[in-house]
Design a protein around this motif. Sequence first.
Motif, PDB file in Angstrom:
ATOM      1  N   ALA A  43       0.861  -1.195   0.000  1.00  0.00           N
ATOM      2  CA  ALA A  43       0.000   0.000   0.000  1.00  0.00           C
ATOM      3  C   ALA A  43       0.898   1.246   0.000  1.00  0.00           C
ATOM      4  N   PRO A  44       1.137   1.851  -1.160  1.00  0.00           N
ATOM      5  CA  PRO A  44       2.048   3.003  -1.253  1.00  0.00           C
ATOM      6  C   PRO A  44       1.646   4.178  -0.363  1.00  0.00           C
ATOM      7  N   ASN A  45       0.367   4.307  -0.024  1.00  0.00           N
ATOM      8  CA  ASN A  45      -0.059   5.431   0.824  1.00  0.00           C
ATOM      9  C   ASN A  45       0.172   5.161   2.311  1.00  0.00           C
ATOM     10  N   PHE A  46       0.747   4.001   2.628  1.00  0.00           N
ATOM     11  CA  PHE A  46       0.990   3.658   4.028  1.00  0.00           C
ATOM     12  C   PHE A  46       2.104   4.510   4.631  1.00  0.00           C
ATOM     13  N   ALA A  47       3.184   4.723   3.885  1.00  0.00           N
ATOM     14  CA  ALA A  47       4.365   5.401   4.419  1.00  0.00           C
ATOM     15  C   ALA A  47       4.357   6.904   4.170  1.00  0.00           C
ATOM     16  N   THR A  48       3.193   7.492   3.954  1.00  0.00           N
ATOM     17  CA  THR A  48       3.105   8.932   3.736  1.00  0.00           C
ATOM     18  C   THR A  48       3.207   9.680   5.067  1.00  0.00           C
ATOM     19  N   GLY A  49       3.585  10.938   4.994  1.00  0.00           N
ATOM     20  CA  GLY A  49       3.699  11.751   6.205  1.00  0.00           C
ATOM     21  C   GLY A  49       2.380  11.890   6.928  1.00  0.00           C
ATOM     22  N   TYR A  50       1.292  12.003   6.163  1.00  0.00           N
ATOM     23  CA  TYR A  50      -0.036  12.138   6.761  1.00  0.00           C
ATOM     24  C   TYR A  50      -0.394  10.900   7.571  1.00  0.00           C
ATOM     25  N   ASN A  51      -0.136   9.723   6.991  1.00  0.00           N
ATOM     26  CA  ASN A  51      -0.478   8.483   7.692  1.00  0.00           C
ATOM     27  C   ASN A  51       0.404   8.273   8.919  1.00  0.00           C
ATOM     28  N   VAL A  52       1.667   8.648   8.816  1.00  0.00           N
ATOM     29  CA  VAL A  52       2.579   8.523   9.963  1.00  0.00           C
ATOM     30  C   VAL A  52       2.087   9.379  11.132  1.00  0.00           C
ATOM     31  N   SER A  53       1.626  10.590  10.817  1.00  0.00           N
ATOM     32  CA  SER A  53       1.119  11.467  11.882  1.00  0.00           C
ATOM     33  C   SER A  53      -0.125  10.875  12.547  1.00  0.00           C
ATOM     34  N   ILE A  54      -0.957  10.212  11.756  1.00  0.00           N
ATOM     35  CA  ILE A  54      -2.152   9.559  12.301  1.00  0.00           C
ATOM     36  C   ILE A  54      -1.755   8.423  13.238  1.00  0.00           C
ATOM     37  N   VAL A  55      -0.796   7.615  12.812  1.00  0.00           N
ATOM     38  CA  VAL A  55      -0.336   6.491  13.637  1.00  0.00           C
ATOM     39  C   VAL A  55       0.214   6.985  14.968  1.00  0.00           C
ATOM     40  N   LEU A  56       1.063   8.016  14.915  1.00  0.00           N
ATOM     41  CA  LEU A  56       1.677   8.530  16.136  1.00  0.00           C
ATOM     42  C   LEU A  56       0.627   9.099  17.086  1.00  0.00           C
ATOM     43  N   GLU A  57      -0.368   9.777  16.533  1.00  0.00           N
ATOM     44  CA  GLU A  57      -1.434  10.323  17.386  1.00  0.00           C
ATOM     45  C   GLU A  57      -2.250   9.209  18.027  1.00  0.00           C
ATOM     46  N   GLN A  58      -2.514   8.157  17.264  1.00  0.00           N
ATOM     47  CA  GLN A  58      -3.320   7.055  17.780  1.00  0.00           C
ATOM     48  C   GLN A  58      -2.603   6.258  18.865  1.00  0.00           C
TER      49      GLN A  58
END
Length: 325
Positions: A43-58
């Motif tokens: 999933a190429p959209n997995f390692a995006t900056g937006y997704n990383v920020s979501i993971v860290l917040e969660q």
Amino acid sequence: MSNSQIEKSAFVNTSVRKRLFANDNIFLFLGLIIYIIVCSIIAPNFATGYNVSIVLEQLAVPGILSVGMCVLMISGGIDLSVGTLLSFAACSMAWLIYGGTPVVIAVIVGVLICVVCNFLMGLLLSRTSLEPFIVSVGAMIIYKGFALITTNGAEYPIPGKFGFATNIRFFNLPLMVYIMILVYIIFALLLRYTKFGRWLYAVGDNEEASFLAGISVRNFKLSVYVINGLVVALATILMLSRNEVGNPYLGTDLEMRAIASAVVGGTALSGGKGNIVGTLLGTIWMGIISNSLNVIGVSAFWQYVVTGGIIVVAVFVNNLRYKVA
């Protein structure tokens, strides 16, 4: 190259390899890197900056709870009630704020609830031979009942009154992420460089020997539970700030995530073993697994199966270091 140089080079390589694989977290770290690479390919959209920020917040709240759980487990204890205690304290704070009580007063009440509850649990466990598992299960049910009583089963929304944890952002990351990082740094230093850390491992490994060495085991175990209460209080404040609503189910399953993160990170349920860096890696594992399965499109029903299987594999791979070292 002479024979002595060859032997010296082989000795150095062997020593480096042994030190590398003797590290508590090397397999866990390498496995995490491989997993991230594979998910990024799928999933190429997995390692995006937006997704990383979501993971860290969660993972900020469960990550902070995992620190307290790690410390407790190293000491030989455990607390299955942290999720429902968070719900109870968050509901109490939201109820107060919703009714017009100043936020500062509500926060003080929430902190007192968490600290007092853990103090009472620690007092009971440190002065008796009761099992922490059983006592914390009882406490978990009691706190859930208090949360329901406080709210009468309803929700208390407080939008715009307590959203600092996510509204304040630096480099597109919410404040709660930086607070989590700070908590990990503080406890990593505490366990590695202070008397408290040395006593923690000693008590978890052998209470009788620790007592004979001059450690007041009962009071020390009590202090560990009080510290965990402070950690839960901080997690409660951040969770309520992120959701801006108090409900009795706010902390559902957080205790399982905290325990899983600590165990995946190498903390022993029997006590005396574990480290904060490993717990951080375990926390990241838990956050990455949950997020990646959503991004890839795995059914919510299958996510439980996949998550549990990955946790078992991660623990197994991490334990291989004993055979390699």
